[in-house]
Design an enzyme around this catalytic site. Structure first.
Site, PDB file in Angstrom:
ATOM      1  CB  SER A  17      -0.938  -0.052   1.200  1.00  0.00           C
ATOM      2  OG  SER A  17      -1.986   0.848   1.066  1.00  0.00           O
ATOM      3  CG  ASP A  32      -6.803  -1.832  -4.113  1.00  0.00           C
ATOM      4  OD1 ASP A  32      -7.428  -1.018  -3.403  1.00  0.00           O
ATOM      5  OD2 ASP A  32      -5.596  -2.075  -3.950  1.00  0.00           O
ATOM      6  CG  HIS A  45      -6.082  -1.798  -0.263  1.00  0.00           C
ATOM      7  ND1 HIS A  45      -5.227  -1.307  -1.216  1.00  0.00           N
ATOM      8  CD2 HIS A  45      -5.536  -1.463   0.934  1.00  0.00           C
ATOM      9  CE1 HIS A  45      -4.212  -0.688  -0.630  1.00  0.00           C
ATOM     10  NE2 HIS A  45      -4.374  -0.777   0.665  1.00  0.00           N
TER      11      HIS A  45
END
Length: 712
Positions: free
Chosen positions: A546, A632, A679
Site C-alpha cells: 500500500s 481494490d 485492497h
C-alpha cells in the site's frame, strides 16, 4: 482502548497483511462462493518460471501455519457460553460442553443480497455478543467489496428444544463498526464508499424495529466509528480526521441513550476517552505540535476547560495505547531502548505510578476487551513479534503481576523489577538498532536473525517498511517470517518517519512537503546495515504494501543498486496523479498526509520530486514483483499497471543502450493481478498461501539463492 488508533486503518491506503499477517489454520471462517472452477491466479506468463519453487514454499507454509495454529485463540468468553469462529461459521459451547455447536452458518448468511453475496470469498470479521447473550451480531465481508454485512441473530437458550440455535432477525448492509448498548439496542456505523459518516440505532424492542439515524458528520475528511468502554458503561462515537477528533458519549445505563459531546473539534486536537467512576480518562495531545498525555475530566462537564493532567511521559517515552483497569490507568509505552513496557498510573493517586518492562522479544502488544466472565481487575494481553508466536499474558496492576496464561509449571510470575525473558524468542535473536539518517535523525531498526545464521554478511536480508499515516509498522507474528528466519534470512523492520513509532511528531516530520525524509531514512537503513556487516546489496530485498510502496518506489528511482529485489502488494505508486484528481476515493481525505497539489505549487513540486511513477528513468532497477487486486478501491489498478509498464520500458531502454556489452543481469518486472480480491488481498486460506509462496519463490530466484531442500 483496543480501538485507540484504529482510525488510521479506516480510510487510509493501509494494508494490514504485508507479507502474510498470521491467520489461523484452519483459517478464520471463510466461504468461497465464486465459480466452481476458481479463476486462474497466474495468468501472467512470467509467473510460470516460479511455479515449481512456489509449490515447494506452499507446502512449507502450510506446515508452518499448522505448527502454530493452536497458539492463536480468538474465542469470546461470555457469561454462559464461549464463542469461536471456525471454517463453517460461528460456534458456541457452554462451560460444561466439550463439543461446540454451530450457532451461525456462514453459507446461510452470505447467500444473495445487495452487497455481492452471490460471489466472492467470505470471511467473518467481527463478533459482538449482547450483555446477557440474548443476541449476537457479526459482520462478514466478501473479497469483492470492502463493505461488510452485519447479521443480527437471536440466540436460543440452553434449555430450548429448538433445532436451530439462532434466528436471524436482521441483515444490515455496509456496516463498519457496531456495539451493543444493552440487550436490545445496537449502535452501528455505515460505510459509503470508503467513508463512514453516519451512526444508526437499531432497537429490537421497537414495534417497527427500523434503524434510526442518531449522528452524522458531513465533513469530507473525517471517519466515524463506535466503540464501547472497557467497563461497558459508555459507548463512544469517535469522529476523527488525520489531525483532529471529536467524541460523543452515550451512557448505556440510562434509558434515553442520547449522545453527549465531550469536546468540539479544534484544529490539531486529537483525543480518545475511557470511563472511570463518574468521570473520563482522556488520552490527548492538547493541541498542535504536542504529544499525547493522560488527563481526567468529570462526566458532568467533560469539555477541554475541565481537563486535568494526570500523567505526561518524558520525551524519550511514547504512549502507544491506554486501558482503564479498575482504579488504574494502564499505558502501553515504547521506551527509549525501543522495547515495550506497561506504565501504570493509579488514578486516585497518580504520583504512585510504576513501569514494568515487557519481555524483550515482544514487539506487538494487543489488549483484549473483557468478556462478561473475565475479571475486571486484570488486563488480558497478547504479545508477539514477527519471530515469536502470540503469547497470552494477564496483568494485574494492583498486585504488579504479569502472569503468563496459562502459567508455565514451576515458573514464577514476573514482578516489578524482575528481568523479563532475555532477548530472543526461541532460537531467534531480536536486536534493536539505530541508524543515522541524512539530517542526523536517529532511525530505529528492529532486527531478527537465527542463532544458527552464521556469517550475517552472506545471509539474505528482507527489509520491511511502511512510514505513513502515523501507523506503526506491522510487527505481529507471521508464519512466513518465521519460515524465512528458519531458512537463514535476516529480517529488518525499518521504522522510518511518517509512521507512529516515536509519536505524533515522528509522523508529522514526513507529512506533505516532508515526505522525502522517509526515503532518506530507508536509504540510511540499507547503507548502514550493509556497513555493519549485515548482508549485501546483491542479497538484499525490500517488501512493502500500500502506501509503504511510496518510499520503496522512490528509493528504486534514486538508489536502485542498494537492493536486488522488491515485492510490493497493492502498491500506491501514482501519488501525483491520485492527489491531482479529487474525484478518486480518499484524495480529499488524505490531503493532510500528502498535500494538495491542485492548489499549492510547493505541494505539487514536493510530490513530483519523489512520486515513484513520475521519476522512472532508464537504469538497472531491482527485480520487482507487483501484486495488485482487481477489486481494490483504494489503490488504482491502472496506476500499478502503468508503473509496471514504465519500469519495464526503462529497463529495456537501459540494456538496449549497452549494445550487448558485458553487463549485469537484466531484472524482471512481474505484474501479478489477482482477480476477485480487494485492497486487503484474498480471504481464502489457500489463495493466501499461494500469494505468500509466490513472493518467497520470487525472492529466492531473483537473489540467486539455492532452493531449500525438500523435507523428507
Amino acid at each position: 482502548m483496543s480501538a485507540l488508533f484504529s482510525r488510521f486503518g479506516s480510510f487510509t491506503r493501509l494494508r494490514l497483511r504485508p507479507f502474510g499477517l498470521y491467520r489461523t489454520t484452519p483459517p478464520a471462517a471463510y466461504l468461497y462462493t465464486g465459480p466452481s472452477k476458481p479463476v486462474p491466479r497466474c495468468s501472467n506468463p512470467d509467473l510460470k518460471e516460479y511455479k515449481n519453487l512456489q509449490k515447494n514454499f506452499k507446502r512449507r507454509l502450510r506446515a508452518s501455519y499448522s505448527k502454530f495454529a493452536d497458539l492463536k485463540d480468538e474465542s469470546i468468553c461470555g457469561r454462559d457460553y464461549v464463542y469461536s469462529v471456525e471454517c463453517e461459521g460461528i460456534y458456541r459451547r457452554d462451560w460444561r460442553q466439550k463439543e461446540a455447536e454451530l450457532l451461525l452458518d456462514l453459507e446461510q448468511c452470505c447467500s444473495g443480497g445487495e452487497d455481492g453475496g452471490e460471489r466472492g470469498e467470505w470471511a467473518v470479521q467481527r463478533v459482538r455478543v449482547s450483555p446477557s447473550e440474548r443476541h449476537l451480531a457479526a459482520t462478514m465481508k466478501s473479497s469483492y467489496r470492502e463493505q461488510a454485512r452485519c447479521v443480527v441473530v437471536k440466540q436460543a437458550d440452553a434449555a430450548s428444544t429448538q433445532k436451530d440455535l439462532s434466528q436471524i432477525l436482521f441483515t444490515l448492509h455496509n456496516v463498519f463498526s457496531f456495539e451493543w448498548a444493552n440487550d436490545e439496542v445496537l449502535f452501528y456505523t455505515t460505510q459509503e464508499g470508503l467513508r463512514c459518516s453516519r451512526v444508526f440505532r437499531l432497537d429490537l424492542n421497537s414495534p417497527a424495529a427500523i434503524p434510526r439515524p442518531v449522528f452524522e458528520d458531513t465533513q469530507p475528511d473525517v471517519f466515524v466509528e463506535v466503540a464501547l468502554s472497557r467497563d461497558g458503561r459508555i459507548l463512544t462515537i469517535n469522529s476523527s480526521s488525520k489531525t483532529d477528533s471529536e467524541v460523543w458519549l452515550i451512557n448505556v445505563t440510562t434509558p434515553t441513550l442520547e449522545p453527549l459531546l465531550v469536546q468540539r473539534r479544534l484544529p490539531g486536537l486529537m483525543y480518545h476517552v475511557e470511563h472511570w467512576r463518574d468521570g473520563l480518562v482522556i488520552l490527548a495531545n492538547t493541541g498542535p505540535g504536542q504529544e499525547y498525555q493522560v488527563l481526567k475530566a468529570p462526566l458532568s462537564g467533560p469539555s477541554l476547560g475541565s481537563w486535568v493532567p494526570v500523567y505526561t511521559p518524558c520525551p524519550e517515552v511514547t504512549l502507544k495505547d491506554m486501558e482503564v483497569v479498575g482504579e488504574h490507568c494502564v499505558l502501553t509505552t515504547r521506551e527509549a531502548s525501543g522495547g515495550l513496557a506497561l506504565t501504570v498510573v493509579p488514578l486516585a493517586s497518580p504520583l504512585g505510578g510504576f513501569s514494568l518492562p515487557l519481555p524483550l522479544w515482544a514487539c506487538s502488544c494487543e489488549s483484549r476487551m473483557p468478556g462478561p466472565s473475565d475479571p475486571r481487575h486484570a488486563l488480558q494481553l497478547l504479545l508477539s513479534s514477527p519471530a515469536h508466536p502470540q503469547e497470552h499474558f494477564s496483568f494485574q496492576p494492583k498486585d504488579r503481576l504479569l502472569l503468563s496464561r496459562p502459567e508455565r509449571e514451576g515458573t514464577p510470575p514476573e514482578r516489578e523489577g524482575t528481568p523479563p525473558e532475555r532477548g530472543c524468542g526461541g532460537e531467534h535473536i531480536t536486536k534493536r538498532l539505530e541508524v543515522q539518517s541524512q539530517d542526523g535523525t536517529r532511525v530505529p531498526v528492529t532486527l531478527f536473525h537465527s542463532v544458527a545464521a552464521g556469517c550475517l554478511q552472506r545471509a539474505p536480508l528482507l527489509l520491511h517498511v511502511y512510514g505513513a499515516y502515523g501507523r506503526d509498522l506491522n510487527m505481529h507474528f507471521s508464519p512466513e517470517s518465521r519460515l524465512l528466519l528458519d531458512l537463514g534470512w535476516v529480517l529488518a523492520y525499518c521504522h522510518i518517519r511518517g509512521g507512529g513509532e516515536l509519536g505524533l511528531s515522528w509522523h508529522r516530520q514526513a507529512c506533505m512537503e516532508g515526505k522525502r525524509v522517509g526515503v532518506e531514512d530507508l536509504r540510511a537503513c540499507l547503507l548502514q546495515l550493509h556497513a555493519r556487516g549485515i548482508s549485501s546489496p546483491s542479497r538484499s530485498a525490500i517488501t512493502a504494501s500500500s502506501a509503504g510502496a511510496v518510499p520503496v518506489g522512490a528509493l528504486c528511482n534514486t538508489d536502485p543498486h542498494l537492493v536486488r529485489a522488491v515485492t510490493l502488494q497493492a502498491p500506491f505508486v501514482d501519488v501525483l496523479g491520485t492527489m491531482m484528481d479529487s474525484s478518486r476515493p480518499l484524495t480529499v481525505e488524505e490531503r493532510e498526509e500528502w498535500g494538495d497539489p491542485t492548489t499549492d505549487p510547493q505541494h505539487r513540486f514536493a510530490i513530483a520530486s519523489y512520486c515513484p511513477l513520475h521519476n522512472i528513468a532508464p537504469q538497472c532497477y531491482p527485480s520487482m514483483l507487483l501484486t495488485a487486486y482487481s477489486e481494490d478501491g483504494r489503490v488504482s489498478l491502472a496506476g500499478v499497471v502503468q508503473y509496471a509498464e514504465r519500469v519495464q520500458q526503462a529497463v529495456h531502454t537501459h540494456f538496449t543502450a549497452l549494445h550487448g556489452a558485458e553487463c549485469e543481469r537484466a531484472p524482471r518486472v512481474v505484474l501479478n493481478v489477482q482477480p476477485g480480491a480487494d485492497h486487503f488481498g484474498p480471504n481464502h486460506f489457500d489463495l493466501v498461501l499461494e500469494e505468500s509462496a509466490l513472493q518467497m519463490a520470487f525472492l529466492y530466484t531473483e537473489l540467486g539463492l539455492d532452493s531449500p531442500r525438500r523435507r523428507r
